[in-house]
Design a protein around this motif. Structure first.
Motif, PDB file in Angstrom:
ATOM      1  N   VAL A 170      37.861  25.452  29.151  1.00  8.20           N
ATOM      2  CA  VAL A 170      38.921  26.052  28.574  1.00  8.20           C
ATOM      3  C   VAL A 170      38.124  27.747  28.508  1.00  8.20           C
ATOM      4  CG1 VAL A 170      40.212  26.693  26.708  1.00  8.20           C
ATOM      5  CG2 VAL A 170      40.038  24.375  27.479  1.00  8.20           C
ATOM      6  N   LEU A 171      36.931  27.638  28.254  1.00  7.17           N
ATOM      7  CA  LEU A 171      36.521  29.094  27.745  1.00  7.17           C
ATOM      8  C   LEU A 171      36.150  29.571  29.101  1.00  7.17           C
ATOM      9  CD1 LEU A 171      34.158  28.614  24.736  1.00  7.17           C
ATOM     10  CD2 LEU A 171      36.432  29.837  24.571  1.00  7.17           C
ATOM     11  N   GLU A 172      35.644  28.846  30.036  1.00  7.87           N
ATOM     12  CA  GLU A 172      35.516  29.371  31.343  1.00  7.87           C
ATOM     13  C   GLU A 172      36.719  29.931  32.040  1.00  7.87           C
ATOM     14  OE1 GLU A 172      33.772  26.378  33.727  1.00  7.87           O
ATOM     15  OE2 GLU A 172      31.659  26.544  32.650  1.00  7.87           O
ATOM     16  N   ILE A 173      37.904  29.181  31.943  1.00  8.41           N
ATOM     17  CA  ILE A 173      39.094  29.723  32.422  1.00  8.41           C
ATOM     18  C   ILE A 173      39.653  30.895  31.685  1.00  8.41           C
ATOM     19  CG2 ILE A 173      41.431  29.265  32.921  1.00  8.41           C
ATOM     20  CD1 ILE A 173      40.576  26.087  33.419  1.00  8.41           C
ATOM     21  N   ALA A 174      39.300  31.002  30.265  1.00 10.37           N
ATOM     22  CA  ALA A 174      39.880  32.169  29.687  1.00 10.37           C
ATOM     23  C   ALA A 174      39.123  33.247  30.077  1.00 10.37           C
ATOM     24  CB  ALA A 174      39.568  31.811  28.166  1.00 10.37           C
ATOM     25  N   ASP A 175      37.658  33.221  30.510  1.00  7.06           N
ATOM     26  CA  ASP A 175      36.885  34.173  30.653  1.00  7.06           C
ATOM     27  C   ASP A 175      36.978  34.849  32.236  1.00  7.06           C
ATOM     28  OD1 ASP A 175      36.403  34.632  28.119  1.00  7.06           O
ATOM     29  OD2 ASP A 175      34.466  33.603  28.293  1.00  7.06           O
ATOM     30  N   SER A 176      37.686  34.086  32.980  1.00  4.46           N
ATOM     31  CA  SER A 176      37.659  33.949  34.438  1.00  4.46           C
ATOM     32  C   SER A 176      38.303  35.342  34.993  1.00  4.46           C
ATOM     33  CB  SER A 176      38.341  32.822  35.071  1.00  4.46           C
ATOM     34  OG  SER A 176      39.622  32.787  34.920  1.00  4.46           O
ATOM     35  N   SER A 177      37.972  35.615  35.949  1.00  4.34           N
ATOM     36  CA  SER A 177      38.494  36.889  36.699  1.00  4.34           C
ATOM     37  C   SER A 177      38.820  36.557  38.365  1.00  4.34           C
ATOM     38  CB  SER A 177      37.732  38.064  36.347  1.00  4.34           C
ATOM     39  OG  SER A 177      36.457  37.825  37.116  1.00  4.34           O
ATOM     40  N   MET A 178      39.521  37.367  38.899  1.00  3.70           N
ATOM     41  CA  MET A 178      39.804  37.317  40.392  1.00  3.70           C
ATOM     42  C   MET A 178      38.437  37.374  41.003  1.00  3.70           C
ATOM     43  SD  MET A 178      42.709  39.319  42.356  1.00  3.70           S
ATOM     44  CE  MET A 178      43.883  38.411  43.717  1.00  3.70           C
ATOM     45  N   ASP A 179      38.344  36.502  42.101  1.00  2.89           N
ATOM     46  CA  ASP A 179      37.132  36.648  42.911  1.00  2.89           C
ATOM     47  C   ASP A 179      37.201  38.265  43.479  1.00  2.89           C
ATOM     48  OD1 ASP A 179      36.639  36.940  46.286  1.00  2.89           O
ATOM     49  OD2 ASP A 179      35.396  35.257  45.079  1.00  2.89           O
ATOM     50  N   ARG A 180      35.823  38.774  43.471  1.00  6.85           N
ATOM     51  CA  ARG A 180      35.524  40.158  43.771  1.00  6.85           C
ATOM     52  C   ARG A 180      36.132  40.455  45.037  1.00  6.85           C
ATOM     53  NH1 ARG A 180      29.968  43.079  42.691  1.00  6.85           N
ATOM     54  NH2 ARG A 180      30.935  45.283  42.859  1.00  6.85           N
ATOM     55  N   GLU A 181      35.887  39.820  46.029  1.00  7.06           N
ATOM     56  CA  GLU A 181      36.317  40.324  47.475  1.00  7.06           C
ATOM     57  C   GLU A 181      37.886  39.992  47.367  1.00  7.06           C
ATOM     58  OE1 GLU A 181      36.538  37.979  51.525  1.00  7.06           O
ATOM     59  OE2 GLU A 181      34.434  38.103  50.660  1.00  7.06           O
ATOM     60  N   GLN A 182      38.454  39.119  46.704  1.00 12.99           N
ATOM     61  CA  GLN A 182      40.066  39.236  46.799  1.00 12.99           C
ATOM     62  C   GLN A 182      40.591  40.571  45.765  1.00 12.99           C
ATOM     63  OE1 GLN A 182      40.870  35.369  44.940  1.00 12.99           O
ATOM     64  NE2 GLN A 182      41.383  34.389  46.813  1.00 12.99           N
ATOM     65  N   ASP A 183      39.994  40.789  45.016  1.00  6.88           N
ATOM     66  CA  ASP A 183      40.120  42.083  43.993  1.00  6.88           C
ATOM     67  C   ASP A 183      40.088  43.175  44.834  1.00  6.88           C
ATOM     68  OD1 ASP A 183      41.031  43.067  41.461  1.00  6.88           O
ATOM     69  OD2 ASP A 183      38.689  43.934  41.684  1.00  6.88           O
ATOM     70  N   GLN A 184      38.905  43.258  45.657  1.00  7.46           N
ATOM     71  CA  GLN A 184      38.908  44.650  46.283  1.00  7.46           C
ATOM     72  C   GLN A 184      39.959  44.641  47.416  1.00  7.46           C
ATOM     73  OE1 GLN A 184      34.714  44.120  47.486  1.00  7.46           O
ATOM     74  NE2 GLN A 184      33.931  45.249  45.727  1.00  7.46           N
ATOM     75  N   GLY A 185      40.410  43.519  48.075  1.00  9.34           N
ATOM     76  CA  GLY A 185      41.205  43.314  49.149  1.00  9.34           C
ATOM     77  C   GLY A 185      42.530  43.662  48.511  1.00  9.34           C
ATOM     78  N   MET A 186      42.891  43.422  47.366  1.00  6.42           N
ATOM     79  CA  MET A 186      44.129  43.631  46.784  1.00  6.42           C
ATOM     80  C   MET A 186      44.373  45.151  46.336  1.00  6.42           C
ATOM     81  SD  MET A 186      46.265  41.576  44.080  1.00  6.42           S
ATOM     82  CE  MET A 186      46.474  42.706  42.309  1.00  6.42           C
TER      83      MET A 186
END
Length: 77
Positions: free
Chosen positions: A9-25
């Protein structure tokens, strides 16, 4: 979400978009503002936006569960 162990639960709460996907977006959003998108670019941006929105929803659900379990303090306005 309610059945996951605290650690997950904590891992998901702290998760973020994959760096490559974020840069592409970000690249596609800048391109959209600068000159417009091809239909292929538009489809890619749509797919990345869906991934981003799904991630935000999962994060919010995980944060709600973490607060309910006392793993995180409630957010204040």
């Amino acid at each position: 979400m309610e059945t996951l162990p605290d650690v997950e639960v904590l891992e998901i709460a702290d998760s973020s978009m994959d760096r490559e996907q974020d840069q592409g977006m970000h690249r596609l959003l800048e391109l959209q503002q600068a000159s417009g998108l091809t239909s292929e670019d538009h489809a890619a941006l749509f797919a990345l936006s869906a991934i981003y929105q799904d991630g935000l929803l999962r994060k919010a659900q995980a944060l709600r569960v973490a607060v309910q379990r006392g793993l995180r303090p409630p957010l204040t306005a």
